[in-house]
Design a protein around this motif. Structure first.
Motif, PDB file in Angstrom:
ATOM      1  N   GLY A 285       0.803  -1.218   0.000  1.00 38.55           N
ATOM      2  CA  GLY A 285       0.000   0.000   0.000  1.00 38.55           C
ATOM      3  C   GLY A 285       0.839   1.272   0.000  1.00 38.55           C
ATOM      4  O   GLY A 285       2.045   1.244   0.250  1.00 38.55           O
ATOM      5  N   ILE A 286       0.169   2.370  -0.276  1.00 40.39           N
ATOM      6  CA  ILE A 286       0.841   3.673  -0.361  1.00 40.39           C
ATOM      7  C   ILE A 286       1.367   4.117   1.002  1.00 40.39           C
ATOM      8  O   ILE A 286       2.522   4.512   1.137  1.00 40.39           O
ATOM      9  N   ALA A 287       0.529   4.055   2.015  1.00 43.65           N
ATOM     10  CA  ALA A 287       0.913   4.559   3.343  1.00 43.65           C
ATOM     11  C   ALA A 287       2.110   3.808   3.907  1.00 43.65           C
ATOM     12  O   ALA A 287       2.987   4.412   4.524  1.00 43.65           O
TER      13      ALA A 287
ATOM     14  N   ASN B 101      -7.334  -0.860  -4.847  1.00 38.60           N
ATOM     15  CA  ASN B 101      -6.596  -0.855  -3.575  1.00 38.60           C
ATOM     16  C   ASN B 101      -6.146   0.548  -3.182  1.00 38.60           C
ATOM     17  O   ASN B 101      -6.347   0.976  -2.042  1.00 38.60           O
ATOM     18  N   THR B 102      -5.525   1.261  -4.109  1.00 40.83           N
ATOM     19  CA  THR B 102      -5.010   2.593  -3.770  1.00 40.83           C
ATOM     20  C   THR B 102      -6.143   3.602  -3.589  1.00 40.83           C
ATOM     21  O   THR B 102      -6.018   4.520  -2.776  1.00 40.83           O
ATOM     22  N   SER B 103      -7.239   3.426  -4.303  1.00 42.26           N
ATOM     23  CA  SER B 103      -8.400   4.303  -4.094  1.00 42.26           C
ATOM     24  C   SER B 103      -8.920   4.168  -2.676  1.00 42.26           C
ATOM     25  O   SER B 103      -9.370   5.143  -2.077  1.00 42.26           O
TER      26      SER B 103
ATOM     27  N   GLU C 296      -7.257   3.801  -0.138  1.00 40.67           N
ATOM     28  CA  GLU C 296      -6.371   4.505   0.798  1.00 40.67           C
ATOM     29  C   GLU C 296      -6.606   6.010   0.802  1.00 40.67           C
ATOM     30  O   GLU C 296      -6.025   6.712   1.617  1.00 40.67           O
ATOM     31  N   THR C 297      -7.407   6.501  -0.126  1.00 37.79           N
ATOM     32  CA  THR C 297      -7.641   7.941  -0.225  1.00 37.79           C
ATOM     33  C   THR C 297      -9.085   8.245   0.135  1.00 37.79           C
ATOM     34  O   THR C 297     -10.000   7.581  -0.325  1.00 37.79           O
TER      35      THR C 297
ATOM     36  N   ARG D 141      -7.021   8.880  -6.665  1.00 34.40           N
ATOM     37  CA  ARG D 141      -8.404   8.464  -6.952  1.00 34.40           C
ATOM     38  C   ARG D 141      -8.777   8.841  -8.383  1.00 34.40           C
ATOM     39  O   ARG D 141      -9.441   8.075  -9.086  1.00 34.40           O
TER      40      ARG D 141
END
Length: 188
Positions: A25-27, A108-110, A112-113, A121
């Protein structure tokens, strides 16, 4: 690293970033981890990217281009228009069964936002728009009466199958989605 060209260094940074984002993940993908995993200095990363956000976007843009090229190529191997529509799901199943499958990087990354206007997004939305347009092209090629509606329905089946495969570990989700697609297409 001294004999690696600047394009190669940039590619290494992007490859590592993409792999880490997809895996954790991004974070969880911090700059220290990127530096360590890529084997480059922080200065090298900032030579190519203003900040982590720019790096993440560049990595996801590359993934979008590569994934769409792969998917279109694989789906296009079917010989008939109906075959290509059904192949949307056969290709997904092969992806689900591949080592390292972690679902859709864009879903997945969406997740996280929180902000619908966040660049990540918006990039995910653009990826899904491209996928929808490709599915629509296949619907038109097959001669369906309402390609817009069917393409939207098939996109839901695609993303649903991806999500079920990831969350439930059920690779048969692609087969189940394909059966529903057969029904929508009036195919046996």
């Amino acid at each position: 690293m001294n004999d690696i060209t600047s394009n190669e260094t940039r590619d290494v940074i992007l490859d590592v970033t993409e792999k880490l984002i997809y895996k954790i993940g991004i974070a969880a993908t911090g700059m220290d981890l990127l530096v360590k995993t890529a084997g480059v200095s922080r200065k090298s990363i900032y030579r190519y990217f203003t900040n982590k956000d720019d790096l993440v976007l560049a990595a996801l843009q590359r993934r979008d281009e590569r994934w769409m090229h792969w998917y279109r190529s694989e789906v296009g191997n079917a010989e008939t228009p109906a075959g290509r529509l059904l192949n949307l799901f056969t290709v997904l199943k092969s992806w689900f069964e591949s080592e390292g499958f972690r679902g859709c990087a864009f879903i997945n990354t969406s997740g996280e936002t929180g902000d619908p206007h966040d660049p990540v997004r918006l990039l995910a939305k653009e990826h899904k728009r491209k996928l929808l347009e490709y599915v629509r092209e296949l619907c038109v090629e097959h001669g369906v009466q309402d390609p817009d509606t069917l393409a939207s329905q098939l996109l839901i089946l695609i993303d649903g199958a991806i999500t079920v495969a990831l969350v439930m570990g059920d690779h048969q989700a692609a087969d189940n989605a394909q059966q529903i697609a057969r029904t929508l297409l009036n195919l046996k």
